[in-house]
Design a protein around this motif. Structure first.
Motif, PDB file in Angstrom:
ATOM      1  N   SER A  61     -28.642  36.751  -4.612  1.00 30.97           N
ATOM      2  CA  SER A  61     -28.868  35.423  -5.180  1.00 30.97           C
ATOM      3  C   SER A  61     -27.969  35.180  -6.393  1.00 30.97           C
ATOM      4  O   SER A  61     -27.360  34.115  -6.533  1.00 30.97           O
ATOM      5  CB  SER A  61     -30.333  35.275  -5.597  1.00 30.97           C
ATOM      6  OG  SER A  61     -31.188  35.277  -4.470  1.00 30.97           O
ATOM      7  N   ARG A  88     -37.979  30.097  -8.269  1.00 32.12           N
ATOM      8  CA  ARG A  88     -37.693  30.009  -6.833  1.00 32.12           C
ATOM      9  C   ARG A  88     -36.903  31.220  -6.352  1.00 32.12           C
ATOM     10  O   ARG A  88     -37.136  31.729  -5.254  1.00 32.12           O
ATOM     11  CB  ARG A  88     -36.927  28.718  -6.560  1.00 32.12           C
ATOM     12  CG  ARG A  88     -36.827  28.354  -5.093  1.00 32.12           C
ATOM     13  CD  ARG A  88     -36.330  26.922  -4.939  1.00 32.12           C
ATOM     14  NE  ARG A  88     -36.241  26.545  -3.544  1.00 32.12           N
ATOM     15  CZ  ARG A  88     -35.899  25.321  -3.129  1.00 32.12           C
ATOM     16  NH1 ARG A  88     -35.641  24.366  -4.020  1.00 32.12           N
ATOM     17  NH2 ARG A  88     -35.838  25.042  -1.846  1.00 32.12           N
ATOM     18  N   ARG A  92     -38.092  33.819  -3.475  1.00 34.45           N
ATOM     19  CA  ARG A  92     -37.331  34.245  -2.293  1.00 34.45           C
ATOM     20  C   ARG A  92     -37.319  35.756  -2.181  1.00 34.45           C
ATOM     21  O   ARG A  92     -37.513  36.328  -1.101  1.00 34.45           O
ATOM     22  CB  ARG A  92     -35.897  33.715  -2.365  1.00 34.45           C
ATOM     23  CG  ARG A  92     -35.093  33.954  -1.077  1.00 34.45           C
ATOM     24  CD  ARG A  92     -33.616  33.703  -1.284  1.00 34.45           C
ATOM     25  NE  ARG A  92     -32.968  34.853  -1.877  1.00 34.45           N
ATOM     26  CZ  ARG A  92     -32.419  35.850  -1.169  1.00 34.45           C
ATOM     27  NH1 ARG A  92     -32.472  35.854   0.155  1.00 34.45           N
ATOM     28  NH2 ARG A  92     -31.829  36.852  -1.783  1.00 34.45           N
ATOM     29  N   LYS A  93     -37.097  36.413  -3.327  1.00 34.25           N
ATOM     30  CA  LYS A  93     -37.113  37.884  -3.354  1.00 34.25           C
ATOM     31  C   LYS A  93     -38.451  38.413  -2.844  1.00 34.25           C
ATOM     32  O   LYS A  93     -38.508  39.329  -2.012  1.00 34.25           O
ATOM     33  CB  LYS A  93     -36.862  38.363  -4.781  1.00 34.25           C
ATOM     34  CG  LYS A  93     -36.964  39.872  -4.976  1.00 34.25           C
ATOM     35  CD  LYS A  93     -37.304  40.216  -6.407  1.00 34.25           C
ATOM     36  CE  LYS A  93     -38.720  39.783  -6.732  1.00 34.25           C
ATOM     37  NZ  LYS A  93     -39.167  40.226  -8.072  1.00 34.25           N
TER      38      LYS A  93
END
Length: 468
Positions: A61, A88, A92-93
């Motif tokens: 990212s 965010r 996602r992680k």
């Protein structure tokens, strides 16, 4: 009392792989693991939950942000005002971690592996096997595989807590630190430092050793250090930490460098000075399980401990503390229990650092080969002469091949550059089968690809490289 052929203590990469392979071999199998994430049981150990997987998600990212914010214009892509949404990004992680840990749970169900959540403790040996406290339930197993992994090593002057964190805490910052200190210039420190540097932190790395990545080939470590310094990472070597104070609003670190005392202020401090074996709650002393002077479980060449029917693998036995090393040991131990010839070739285990540029190597460095009395020849090829690297706009680094001068056998391959974490597998495969530099150089590689740099470096051993 439930009875199993194989009970694995620890559900990390070594443990869960050992359990799956044991089940594939027809053994009734169970695994006891104490890892909890967000208050819930979560298989996969440090690697999947708070280590390898989430750190690589954050590295990816942050690298994408770096590219969009600072490099896209080189490709004719104009992006104004790129910014990050850290919550965010962290979400996602977490999603990636959920998928993978959930996948391990699915594989346990598929292979009919019983899972216990909690600590596993060796209690006593009886006729028919070992009685183990599996999360509060006594079970019996003919064979036990200890795969309890490792824990971050704390600096005595800086216990973890507050603004002083280890790898898992460094993946959970809710805002980008303005100033970030990192103690330890190893794999974890450099990777995590890179994440937050890209996201806007001013990063200072303090290292006790006199040089950078001293286990790597000197040419690789020199090139990597140059690239990281160009990116803005600040390194200090031969440092002696004398005081660490969490002030509540930050961390004050005092250290000596070149006989000078220096005090630095950071918003957060990551301590990444290695890992120690995890034998917590295992009952090692109660049952006489032998540990070495550093606390690692002692094993023979077949992963057997001094206790009949008890095996050990992964970080808890020492050696390279790598998830893929633990996985292969898990397979080997299960196969040995089944009477097969389980084996791990430790001479060609790949090492990878997922920075930008990436770093990867396997086998001997040039100097290590010479220290063994070998005459060597080397070939080296820069990505600056590779067409695909030019197309990527990333021509940093090179590939270096070390071969025996008498036999041409490849002894080691060392890389720094784009996507070398994937490219090292080719070198490992070649070395696993005892291949030569000529074998590698005469193998057709697709054009244009980054892997052509491997081919050219191998050809360079015999001074036959074409494109340089």
């Amino acid at each position: 009392m439930d009875t199993y052929d194989v009970l694995v203590i620890g559900g990390g990469p070594g443990g869960y792989v050992a359990a799956i392979r044991a089940a594939q071999l027809g053994f009734s199998t169970a695994c006891v693991d104490a890892f909890t994430r967000d208050g819930k049981p979560s298989l996969g150990g440090t690697c999947l939950n708070v280590g390898c997987i989430p750190s690589k998600a954050m590295l990816d990212s942050s690298e994408k942000f770096e590219m969009i914010a600072h490099e896209a214009a080189d490709h004719g892509i104009l992006v104004d005002g790129a910014k990050i949404d850290l919550s965010r990004m962290l979400g996602r992680k977490a999603g990636v971690v959920d998928k993978l840990t959930g996948g391990v749970a699915y594989l346990f169900k598929k292979n009919k592996i019983k899972s216990y959540h909690g600590y596993g403790k060796l209690l006593r040996r009886e006729e028919g096997g070992w009685v183990v406290d599996a999360a509060g339930t006594e079970v019996k197993a003919k064979n036990v595989i200890v795969a309890t992994g490792s824990n971050p090593r704390a600096l005595p002057l800086a216990p973890f807590g507050g603004n002083i964190v280890e790898n898992s805490g460094a993946l959970e910052f809710t805002e980008v630190p303005r100033k970030l200190g990192v103690i330890g210039a190893g794999v974890i420190g450099v990777e995590l430092g890179s994440v937050w540097r890209r996201l806007g932190a001013q990063v200072t790395v303090l290292e006790a050793l006199p040089g950078f990545l001293m286990a790597a080939d000197p040419a690789v470590s020199k090139e990597a250090l140059k690239q990281f310094q160009k990116q803005g990472l600040e390194f200090h070597f031969s440092v002696n930490i004398t005081a660490v104070e969490d002030t509540g609003s930050g961390v004050r670190v005092t250290y000596t460098e070149k006989d000078q005392s220096v005090t630095a202020e950071f918003d957060k401090l990551i301590v990444s000075i290695g890992r120690v074996p995890n034998t917590q709650g295992l009952g090692a002393q109660d049952v006489g399980l032998e540990l070495d002077e550093r606390g690692f479980v002692k094993i023979d060449d077949h992963y057997r401990t001094n206790l009949e029917g008890v095996y050990a693998i992964g970080d808890v036995v020492g050696g390279a503390m790598l998830a893929h090393k633990a996985e292969d040991e898990g397979v080997a131990a299960a196969e040995i229990i089944a009477g097969q010839a389980g084996h791990v070739n430790y001479g060609v285990i790949p090492w990878v650092i997922y920075t930008s540029p990436e770093i990867a190597w396997a086998g001997l460095t040039e100097q290590a080969a010479k220290d063994q009395g070998l005459n060597v020849r080397t070939g080296q090829f820069p990505f600056s002469a590779n067409g695909r690297a030019m197309g990527h706009n990333d021509t940093r680094g090179f590939v270096k091949v070390v071969a025996d001068a008498a036999t041409d056998k490849v002894l080691g391959v060392h890389m720094v550059g784009p996507n070398v974490s994937e490219m090292i597998a080719e070198a490992v495969t070649l070395m696993e089968f005892g291949g030569s530099a000529e074998d590698l150089g005469r193998t057709v590689h697709a054009h244009p690809t980054l892997s052509e740099a491997v081919k050219e470096a191998a050809m360079g051993v015999g001074k036959q490289a074409i494109h340089i």
